[in-house]
Motif scaffolding. Structure first.
Motif, short mmCIF file in Angstrom:
data_model
loop_
_atom_site.label_atom_id
_atom_site.label_comp_id
_atom_site.label_asym_id
_atom_site.label_seq_id
_atom_site.Cartn_x
_atom_site.Cartn_y
_atom_site.Cartn_z
N LEU A 233 0.83 -1.20 0.00
CA LEU A 233 0.00 0.00 0.00
C LEU A 233 0.86 1.25 0.00
N GLU B 51 -0.85 6.96 0.87
CA GLU B 51 -2.22 7.44 0.73
C GLU B 51 -3.21 6.29 0.94
N GLU B 52 -2.89 5.13 0.38
CA GLU B 52 -3.76 3.96 0.54
C GLU B 52 -3.80 3.50 2.00
#
Length: 98
Positions: free
Chosen positions: A21, A24-25
């Protein structure tokens, strides 16, 4: 009740799910997980006194029957349309040179 999800928890869940990830994720996942936990907390506020635990909304019953072979595999019906056959197999042109 605001549930706070740590970076370590997100990292661990990412490893378990085999996900890479972006930062931001990870932040979005933290918000999503916190939202899910808040919803579960809200459900825990419900009074379930006298409500029997269940695994399905509708009654589920096993239907038992004798294990009897009722239909053959259908190979004879399948081979009935074969232009050429040998025993219980289709005969086809050779496609690979040895």
């Amino acid at each position: 009740m605001a549930n706070v999800i740590s970076d370590e928890t997100i990292e661990y869940v990412g490893i378990l799910a085999k996900l890479e990830l972006s930062p931001e994720e990870k932040e979005a996942a933290k918000k999503d997980m916190a939202s899910m936990l808040d919803y579960i907390d809200k459900l825990n506020e419900l009074d379930t006194t006298g409500v029997e635990p269940m695994s399905h909304v509708f009654p589920v019953n096993n239907v038992f029957r004798e294990d009897v072979v009722a239909n053959p595999d259908g190979s004879e019906d399948t081979l009935a349309n074969a232009p050429e056959r040998r025993d219980s197999a289709f005969v086809v042109p050779k496609t690979v040179d040895s």
